[in-house]
Write a protein that holds these residues in place. Structure first.
Motif, short mmCIF file in Angstrom:
data_model
loop_
_atom_site.label_atom_id
_atom_site.label_comp_id
_atom_site.label_asym_id
_atom_site.label_seq_id
_atom_site.Cartn_x
_atom_site.Cartn_y
_atom_site.Cartn_z
N LYS A 95 -2.69 -2.07 6.90
CA LYS A 95 -3.61 -2.34 8.28
C LYS A 95 -2.41 -2.11 9.36
O LYS A 95 -2.86 -1.62 10.40
N SER B 45 0.14 11.76 16.95
CA SER B 45 -0.42 11.51 15.48
C SER B 45 0.56 12.09 14.59
O SER B 45 1.19 13.18 14.84
N VAL C 63 0.42 3.23 5.78
CA VAL C 63 -1.01 3.33 5.40
C VAL C 63 -1.83 2.13 5.11
O VAL C 63 -3.36 2.11 5.22
N SER D 221 -2.15 7.34 18.83
CA SER D 221 -3.12 8.27 19.41
C SER D 221 -3.60 7.80 20.64
O SER D 221 -3.89 8.91 21.64
N ASP E 199 -1.33 4.13 14.07
CA ASP E 199 -2.01 5.49 14.27
C ASP E 199 -2.81 5.40 15.53
O ASP E 199 -2.89 6.00 16.32
N ARG E 200 -3.21 3.92 15.75
CA ARG E 200 -4.15 3.97 16.94
C ARG E 200 -3.20 3.85 18.34
O ARG E 200 -3.39 4.40 19.30
N GLY F 93 -0.29 0.28 9.63
CA GLY F 93 -0.45 1.86 9.76
C GLY F 93 -1.39 2.19 10.34
O GLY F 93 -1.33 3.07 11.29
N GLN F 94 -2.62 1.55 10.04
CA GLN F 94 -3.80 1.94 10.65
C GLN F 94 -3.59 1.61 12.44
O GLN F 94 -3.97 2.44 13.29
N LEU F 95 -2.95 0.41 12.56
CA LEU F 95 -2.88 0.09 14.14
C LEU F 95 -1.82 1.14 14.70
O LEU F 95 -2.01 1.43 15.79
N GLU G 161 0.81 -1.26 0.02
CA GLU G 161 0.10 -0.08 0.06
C GLU G 161 0.92 1.30 -0.19
O GLU G 161 0.58 2.23 -0.48
N GLU G 162 1.96 1.15 0.76
CA GLU G 162 2.95 2.28 1.14
C GLU G 162 3.40 2.42 -0.48
O GLU G 162 3.73 3.78 -1.13
#
Ligand code: URA
Length: 265
Positions: A127, A142, A125, A137, A133-134, A129-131, A116-117
């Motif tokens: 899966k 962020s 960006v 956060s 970010d969490r 990456g989404q983790l 994806e990157e």
């Protein structure tokens, strides 16, 4: 002491700290900011490079800033996008310079772009990456507000294999330049590959995580890579312990962040 004198004294003490940490030139630049108003929190200064996804500006002109002795994120990004230093350039779609804010609290260093990157030109960006970010956060961090995210190699290794030394080494000067320009307060190395690369060790990530090491004079906290957490949920607990260490360190190092944490905002 009047309120105004107290404010001036606080400002003086604050600047003295900055001077000791960052040297005269940087402290003077910050003074320009705060002479008339309060010092802005890290990450809120004007973005002057195309480091966020919506920004596309690249350095123009013939003489590159690095050659004139002034380096910039734009210059580094442009070189990364056109880099042919190692064979990974032949198989990449897009190089991934990194993204985030200028003068971040934390610089997150991953391994290398995945599919994806490679397709988007942006780091973390997918899966994992989404983790990531969490995870960030959960401790008030962020990429939009106070972090910058990069990888040790800027182009995707085929089939997501580990990057080879002959791919990591030529990419090293990009990382050093990004570090010098961004001046983060702490480094978070995500996973075995980036941690072993930065600390120049073959020790396993399970033994390296959980305590601060040092890289280039900065505190570096190794932790598990978010993709490891996707495979093994039992790693979430130790990662949370690491994130709390990171939060504690940043609370010591940045008063705006400390205030945010104290206020629970
Ligand atoms: N894994 C990484 O280490 N970096 C990325 O950018 C994406 C996945």
């Amino acid at each position: 002491m009047t309120a105004e004198q107290k404010k001036r004294l606080a400002l003086f003490l604050d600047l003295s700290g900055d001077y000791l940490r960052d040297g005269y030139k940087q402290a003077r630049e910050e003074y320009r900011f705060i002479d008339d108003e309060e010092m802005p929190p890290r990450g809120t200064e004007v973005q002057e490079t195309g480091t966020l996804p919506m920004e596309t500006g690249h350095a123009g002109g013939s003489a590159r800033p690095a050659e004139r002795g002034i380096d910039s994120l734009e210059a580094v990004e442009e070189e990364i996008r056109g880099c042919t230093r190692c064979p990974l350039h032949k198989t990449r779609t897009l190089a991934v310079p990194g993204e985030g804010v200028k003068r971040p609290l934390a610089l997150v260093i991953g391994e290398g772009p995945g599919a994806e990157e490679d397709a988007s030109g942006r780091p973390f960006v997918g899966k994992a990456g989404q983790l990531l970010d969490r995870m960030l956060s959960s401790v008030n961090l962020s990429r939009e507000r106070n972090c910058f995210i990069i990888n040790v190699v800027k182009c995707r290794p085929p089939n997501n294999r580990d990057p080879l030394p002959e791919e990591i080494v030529p990419c090293g000067s990009f990382l050093s330049r990004q570090l010098r320009i961004l001046k983060p307060l702490v480094l978070l190395s995500a996973g075995r590959v980036s941690t072993q690369t930065l600390l120049n060790t073959s020790e396993g990530i399970g033994r390296l995580r959980g305590r601060f090491a040092e890289y280039s004079g900065l505190p570096l906290l190794p932790t598990y890579h978010p993709s490891a957490l996707l495979r093994d949920a039992s790693l979430k607990r130790p990662v949370w312990e690491d994130l709390k260490l990171l939060r504690g360190k940043l609370t010591e190092l940045d008063k705006h962040y400390a205030l945010e944490i104290a206020e629970g905002t």
